[in-house]
Design an enzyme around this catalytic site. Structure first.
Site, PDB file in Angstrom:
ATOM      1  CG  HIS A 184     -16.220  38.431  23.727  1.00 16.57           C
ATOM      2  ND1 HIS A 184     -15.156  38.428  22.860  1.00 16.57           N
ATOM      3  CD2 HIS A 184     -17.305  38.120  22.976  1.00 16.57           C
ATOM      4  CE1 HIS A 184     -15.584  38.121  21.649  1.00 16.57           C
ATOM      5  NE2 HIS A 184     -16.868  37.935  21.686  1.00 16.57           N
ATOM      6  CD  GLU A 411     -31.187  40.493  14.271  1.00 17.89           C
ATOM      7  OE1 GLU A 411     -30.174  39.989  14.792  1.00 17.89           O
ATOM      8  OE2 GLU A 411     -31.679  40.089  13.204  1.00 17.89           O
ATOM      9  CG  ASP A 435     -26.982  42.463  15.311  1.00 20.11           C
ATOM     10  OD1 ASP A 435     -25.861  43.002  15.249  1.00 20.11           O
ATOM     11  OD2 ASP A 435     -27.164  41.268  15.016  1.00 20.11           O
ATOM     12  CB  CYS A 482     -34.140  36.943  21.860  1.00 17.52           C
ATOM     13  SG  CYS A 482     -33.753  37.534  20.200  1.00 17.52           S
TER      14      CYS A 482
END
Length: 555
Positions: A184, A411, A435, A482
Site C-alpha cells: 500500500h 492475470e 495479479d 496496466c
C-alpha cells in the site's frame, strides 16, 4: 558514507534530515471500570465512530487508490463482530480502553490465522486500534511527525491513513524498512509522486537529524554524504524537475517507436489530473467505485452517467474500461457473499459476473449507451480470464451490445501460456502485473509475510509477459500493461522489450516513464529484457537490467 539498499519507487532523488515515525501508544493496563458498563460502551462506540468518520474524511480528501483503502479501513473499524467483542469485554467490567485494545488484538490474531486477504487486513487493525485508543485518551494519534521543517520520513511502514495525506511540502522523501513494490505504501507513494524507497531493512538504524540522500532511481539511501555528493544530488533533482516541466509529448522510444502512455483511473473525477499530466488515454478504468459503496448494484442510469463523464474527458482517445472486478479483496454481498477459504482463487472477476449475468449485462448496456453519447474510443475488458472459453463468452457478449473492441485481462498464468489462442478471439490483451505476479509466485499480493515474492521483476513473470507480447505481435493484436509494473521506469522499458505496445499507470508516474523511454531504442529495450530474463530471481533481474542500462549510451 554508507549505502542502504531497498526498492526505489520512481526516479526521484531528495536529501534532508531524518525524522523517524512516532512510536505507538503503550498498551493500556487491564483495570476495572469506575463509571459502569453503559458509559464505557458509549465511550467506545463514540471513539470508534469518530475514527471511522476521520478515515472516511481522509479518503475523500485524498481520492484515488487512497480513498478505496481508507474506506475499507473505516468499514473494518465499525465491523459489528468487532463491536460485539468490545462490548463483551466491557460487560465483564473492564474500561473501554482495555476492551478496545484486547478485542482488536484478538480479532487481529484471528485474521492472521486465516491468512490471505483477511490476514493482510489484520495489519490495518493495529492502526485503527491506535487511533481509537488515542481518541479515548484525548491525545494525538501516532502518525507522521511535524517537526516544523522539511524532512525525510523513516518508518517501519505507513498506515494508509498517514500516506494518503502526507504534506508534500514537508516530507521530502519516504523510507520504510518493510514492504515491497506493490505494498500500500509503495502504491500510494507512486500515486502521489513521493520520492520513496521501501523494504530498506537497514534504515531501522537511521537516527533523527542525520542527513541522508534518498535516490529512488537506484534504490539507495546514502548516509553521511559529502558536500560534493549533496551538490550532485541537488543538481539531479533540479534536472529532473526540468524534465518533468518540459512540454508534454506522446510516449515514444528514442528511435521514434510509439509507446502510448495511458492512465489508471478509479473514478471520472481523476480524469482532469491525468490529462494535465499528459495521459494519452486510459489504459485501466476501475468500475468498482460504483459498486463498493452500495448495498445493491447501481442502476444502468447511474452507471451510464459515470461512464459518460469519463469518456467525455477523452474525446478521440482510447479509454479501456475493466468490467466489475469483485471478489478477493473487493467482496460484494449482492454479487458473491458465500464464504471462501481462499477468495483470491475463488469466484472473482469474470467468474463472479457470469454467476450474476444480469449485473454484467447491465454494465455492458450502460457502457454502450455512454459510448453512443461521446467521442472517445471505448475498449472494454473482462478481468480474471483464465480460459479460451471465457474469452469467447465475454467477447461475444460485448459485441452483442455493440461494443467494438472487447479484450481480456491477462492475470492468470493459464491465459498467458495460451495467449495466442486467447488473442485469436479477443481484440487486445491487457496484462495486470500485480495479479499475474501473485498467481505465478503463489504469493498473496495482500499478505505482507510473502511480500518478497510479490515482485514483477521475477524472470518467471517476465517470461509470461513475453509469451503474451509474442502472441500479440504474431496476430497483430495490441498488448498493454496496466499493473503497477508499468510505473517502474526501468521495468517499463523492459516490458516494451518483451512486446508491450502500451503502458498504463498512475498519472504521477507518467513523466518518469516518458523520460526513461525517450532514452532507449527498441533494440536496447529488447537487450534489457533479455538481461532480465537471464537472471535467476527478481533482485538479480533488476540489477542486470540496471547495469546494462548504465553501460548503454543515452540518446
Amino acid at each position: 558514507m554508507s549505502e542502504l539498499r531497498g526498492v526505489g519507487i520512481g526516479l526521484g532523488i531528495a536529501q534532508g534530515p531524518v525524522i523517524r515515525m512516532t512510536e505507538a501508544l503503550p498498551a493500556p493496563e487491564k483495570t476495572s471500570s469506575t463509571i459502569g458498563a453503559d458509559a464505557e460502551r458509549a465511550r467506545a462506540r463514540e471513539a470508534i465512530s469518530a475514527v471511522a468518520a476521520e478515515l472516511t474524511e481522509r479518503g475523500d480528501l485524498a481520492g484515488g487508490a487512497a480513498q478505496e483503502v481508507l474506506e475499507a479501513q473505516a468499514m473494518i473499524a465499525e465491523d459489528p463482530t468487532l463491536q460485539d467483542e468490545v462490548d463483551t469485554r466491557i460487560d465483564a467490567g473492564t474500561t473501554a480502553e482495555w476492551a478496545v485494545h484486547d478485542a482488536f488484538a484478538g480479532f487481529r490474531a484471528t485474521l492472521e490465522a486465516v491468512g490471505g486477504y483477511l490476514g493482510e487486513r489484520a495489519a490495518d487493525l493495529e492502526d485503527i486500534a491506535q487511533r481509537v485508543l488515542a481518541h479515548l485518551r484525548g491525545v494525538a494519534a501516532p502518525g507522521v511527525p511535524d517537526p516544523g521543517h522539511p524532512f525525510v520520513l523513516v518508518a517501519r511502514d505507513l498506515a494508509p491513513a498517514d500516506t494518503a495525506l502526507l504534506k508534500l511540502d514537508q516530507v521530502l522523501a519516504l523510507v520504510t524498512t518493510d514492504g515491497g513494490p506493490t505494498s500500500h505504501t509503495a502504491i500510494l507513494a507512486r500515486e502521489k509522486g513521493i520520492v520513496a524507497i521501501v523494504g530498506a531493512a537497514e534504515a531501522a538504524g537511521l537516527r533523527d537529524g542525520e542527513t541522508v540522500i534518498v535516490d529512488a532511481s537506484s534504490g539507495v539511501v546514502v548516509t553521511d554524504p559529502s558536500a560534493e555528493e549533496l551538490e550532485r544530488a541537488a543538481q539531479r533533482a533540479a534536472d529532473r524537475l526540468s524534465a518533468v516541466a518540459a512540454p508534454l509529448t506522446p510516449g515514444a522510444l528514442a528511435d521514434g517507436t510509439a509507446i502510448p502512455l495511458l492512465a489508471n483511473l478509479g473514478k471520472p473525477a481523476d480524469a482532469a489530473d491525468a490529462v494535465a499530466r499528459g495521459a494519452e488515454g486510459v489504459g485501466l478504468f476501475r468500475t468498482e467505485f460504483l459498486f463498493l459503496s452500495s448495498a445493491q448494484a447501481p442502476t444502468v442510469e447511474q452507471q451510464r452517467e459515470s461512464y459518460r463523464e469519463l469518456l467525455a474527458a477523452f474525446p478521440g482517445k482510447k479509454v479501456v474500461v475493466r468490467m466489475l472486478d469483485a471478489g478477493a479483496d473487493k467482496p460484494l454481498a449482492f454479487l458473491n457473499d458465500a464464504h471462501e477459504e481462499n477468495p483470491a482463487l475463488g469466484l472473482r472477476g469474470l467468474r463472479a459476473l457470469r454467476a450474476s449475468e444480469d449485473i454484467l449485462r447491465e454494465q455492458l448496456t450502460a457502457l454502450a449507451e455512454a459510448d453512443a453519447a461521446t467521442e472517445a474510443d471505448l475498449w472494454v475488458m473482462a478481468p480474471m480470464v483464465a480460459t479460451v472459453e471465457e474469452t469467447k463468452y465475454f467477447t461475444a457478449l460485448a459485441r452483442e451490445y455493440g461494443l467494438k473492441t472487447p479484450g481480456v485481462m491477462v492475470e492468470v498464468p493459464a491465459a498467458a501460456l495460451l495467449a495466442d489462442r486467447v488473442l485469436a478471439h479477443a481484440d487486445f490483451a491487457s496484462i495486470g502485473t500485480n495479479d499475474l505476479t501473485q498467481y505465478t509466485m503463489a504469493a498473496d499480493r495482500m499478505l505482507g509475510s510473502v511480500a518478497d515474492f510479490q515482485d514483477p521483476w521475477h524472470p518467471a513473470v517476465l517470461r509470461l509477459v513475453r509469451e503474451v507480447g509474442a502472441a500479440g505481435a504474431r496476430l497483430g493484436k495490441p498488448v498493454g500493461i496496466c499493473g503497477e509494473a508499468a510505473a517502474d521506469p526501468l521495468l517499463a522499458v523492459v516490458l516494451v522489450g518483451l512486446g508491450a505496445t502500451s503502458l498504463s499507470m498512475a498519472p504521477a508516474a507518467l513523466a518518469d516513464v516518458r523520460q526513461m523511454l525517450l532514452g532507449r531504442t527498441l533494440d536496447e529495450a529488447k537487450q534489457l529484457a533479455e538481461a532480465a530474463l537471464a537472471a535467476d530471481d527478481a533482485a538479480s533481474a533488476r540489477t542486470a537490467a540496471a547495469q546494462l542500462a548504465a553501460s548503454l549510451p543515452q540518446h
